[in-house]
Design a protein around this motif. Structure first.
Motif, PDB file in Angstrom:
ATOM      1  N   LEU A  40       0.840  -1.190   0.000  1.00 25.20           N
ATOM      2  CA  LEU A  40       0.000   0.000   0.000  1.00 25.20           C
ATOM      3  C   LEU A  40       0.878   1.243   0.000  1.00 25.20           C
ATOM      4  CD1 LEU A  40      -2.569  -1.091   2.741  1.00 25.20           C
ATOM      5  CD2 LEU A  40      -2.748  -1.436   0.269  1.00 25.20           C
ATOM      6  N   ASN A  41       0.486   2.251  -0.785  1.00 26.15           N
ATOM      7  CA  ASN A  41       1.245   3.496  -0.876  1.00 26.15           C
ATOM      8  C   ASN A  41       0.279   4.680  -0.903  1.00 26.15           C
ATOM      9  OD1 ASN A  41       4.203   2.529  -1.549  1.00 26.15           O
ATOM     10  ND2 ASN A  41       2.830   1.325  -2.852  1.00 26.15           N
ATOM     11  N   PHE A  42       0.678   5.729  -0.219  1.00 26.54           N
ATOM     12  CA  PHE A  42      -0.116   6.950  -0.176  1.00 26.54           C
ATOM     13  C   PHE A  42       0.816   8.148  -0.247  1.00 26.54           C
ATOM     14  CE2 PHE A  42      -1.861  10.491   2.290  1.00 26.54           C
ATOM     15  CZ  PHE A  42      -3.040  10.718   1.600  1.00 26.54           C
ATOM     16  N   ASP A  43       0.428   9.154  -1.011  1.00 23.89           N
ATOM     17  CA  ASP A  43       1.252  10.355  -1.102  1.00 23.89           C
ATOM     18  C   ASP A  43       0.356  11.588  -1.170  1.00 23.89           C
ATOM     19  OD1 ASP A  43       1.047   9.181  -4.070  1.00 23.89           O
ATOM     20  OD2 ASP A  43       1.190  11.352  -4.209  1.00 23.89           O
ATOM     21  N   ILE A  44       0.877  12.691  -0.666  1.00 27.41           N
ATOM     22  CA  ILE A  44       0.199  13.973  -0.674  1.00 27.41           C
ATOM     23  C   ILE A  44       1.225  15.057  -0.986  1.00 27.41           C
ATOM     24  CG2 ILE A  44       0.427  14.080   1.841  1.00 27.41           C
ATOM     25  CD1 ILE A  44      -1.984  15.917   1.909  1.00 27.41           C
ATOM     26  N   PHE A  65      -3.379  14.275  -4.174  1.00 31.82           N
ATOM     27  CA  PHE A  65      -3.504  13.110  -3.301  1.00 31.82           C
ATOM     28  C   PHE A  65      -3.460  11.853  -4.163  1.00 31.82           C
ATOM     29  CE2 PHE A  65      -5.764  16.634  -1.380  1.00 31.82           C
ATOM     30  CZ  PHE A  65      -5.308  16.633  -0.071  1.00 31.82           C
ATOM     31  N   GLY A  66      -2.753  10.851  -3.709  1.00 29.22           N
ATOM     32  CA  GLY A  66      -2.654   9.616  -4.468  1.00 29.22           C
ATOM     33  C   GLY A  66      -2.627   8.398  -3.564  1.00 29.22           C
ATOM     34  N   PHE A  67      -3.293   7.345  -4.016  1.00 26.47           N
ATOM     35  CA  PHE A  67      -3.308   6.074  -3.275  1.00 26.47           C
ATOM     36  C   PHE A  67      -3.116   4.946  -4.268  1.00 26.47           C
ATOM     37  CE2 PHE A  67      -5.664   2.311  -1.876  1.00 26.47           C
ATOM     38  CZ  PHE A  67      -4.974   2.027  -0.705  1.00 26.47           C
ATOM     39  N   ASN A  68      -2.274   3.990  -3.908  1.00 20.29           N
ATOM     40  CA  ASN A  68      -2.003   2.847  -4.777  1.00 20.29           C
ATOM     41  C   ASN A  68      -1.927   1.585  -3.927  1.00 20.29           C
ATOM     42  OD1 ASN A  68       0.581   1.085  -5.892  1.00 20.29           O
ATOM     43  ND2 ASN A  68      -0.899   1.600  -7.472  1.00 20.29           N
ATOM     44  N   ALA A  69      -2.583   0.525  -4.411  1.00 23.46           N
ATOM     45  CA  ALA A  69      -2.574  -0.760  -3.710  1.00 23.46           C
ATOM     46  C   ALA A  69      -2.293  -1.865  -4.700  1.00 23.46           C
ATOM     47  CB  ALA A  69      -3.912  -1.000  -3.014  1.00 23.46           C
ATOM     48  N   ASN A  70      -1.398  -2.768  -4.331  1.00 19.07           N
ATOM     49  CA  ASN A  70      -1.065  -3.943  -5.138  1.00 19.07           C
ATOM     50  C   ASN A  70      -1.288  -5.194  -4.283  1.00 19.07           C
ATOM     51  OD1 ASN A  70       0.046  -2.637  -7.623  1.00 19.07           O
ATOM     52  ND2 ASN A  70       1.503  -1.804  -6.142  1.00 19.07           N
TER      53      ASN A  70
END
Length: 221
Positions: A103-107, A126-131
């Motif tokens: 899981l990754n999150f960035d602002i 805002f960004g969210f990424n899940a693998n």
């Protein structure tokens, strides 16, 4: 420099800093070249860019911070106010509880100031990424990003939202070197939304789209 080199403390970040300074100017002008009539055509610009990064790495968690400050100082005659200043602050967070989940999150916050136009623009990202590794050969990935850009004078306002999700399946046929065939089958869905408002022209543009596609890739070797 701090602690033991063979076993560094995870609470001490890995840091980096860069500083760039460029001054471009006309050291001299040709005689009777016409520059005496309009001195503003003689370049004189000072640009400075500073960047700072800090990263923390733990067993299952990771975090980072990024700061960037850039400026463009125009010093030529008649263009003294044509200056630009940009400031960026960014934070990233990651969580990997096991080998199957990432899981990754960035602002990010970006502010741009135009002195000549007396305008300041603010941008939030805002960004969210899940693998997710569902099985040995199947995976699921999803991405959500949101952007909001506006000026402090409330003249324009732009909002963008994008969502993507993809399921993929990998397969292998053959065992020998020149008979191996690898492939991937995927299904992808995307949802896009954008709105742009310009109050000076009384416009409000709205864009929406949804796409669903599937495909298959092969590799022969």
């Amino acid at each position: 420099f701090l602690g033991k080199a063979e076993k560094p403390s995870p609470w001490l970040p890995r840091v980096g800093f860069t500083y760039d300074r460029v001054h471009q100017y006309g050291a001299s002008i040709p005689v009777n070249g016409g520059f005496e009539v309009d001195p503003s055509t003689v370049p004189n610009q000072l640009s400075i860019n500073q960047a700072f990064t800090a990263e923390w790495q733990f067993t299952k968690f990771r975090a980072g911070y990024r700061f960037n400050r850039s400026s463009q100082d125009n010093r030529q005659t008649g263009r003294e106010l044509a200056d630009l200043y940009n400031t960026i602050n960014g934070f990233t967070f990651g969580f990997t509880p096991n080998q199957r989940i990432d899981l990754n999150f960035d602002i990010n916050s970006e502010r741009a100031r135009n002195v000549e136009n007396q305008r300041t623009d603010q941008t939030w990202r805002f960004g969210f990424n899940a693998n997710l590794q569902l099985t040995k050969n199947t995976s699921l990935s999803t991405t959500l990003s949101t952007l909001n850009a506006f000026d402090l004078g409330q003249i324009s306002d732009n909002f963008t939202n994008e969502f993507n999700v993809q399921w993929s399946w990998k397969f292998l046929a053959g065992q020998k070197q020149f008979k191996k065939v690898t492939g991937q089958f995927f299904v992808r869905y995307a949802n896009y939304f954008a709105q742009a408002i310009d109050r000076s022209f009384a416009t409000n543009n709205l864009t929406r789209s949804q796409t669903l596609n599937a495909g298959m890739n092969f590799t022969f070797f």
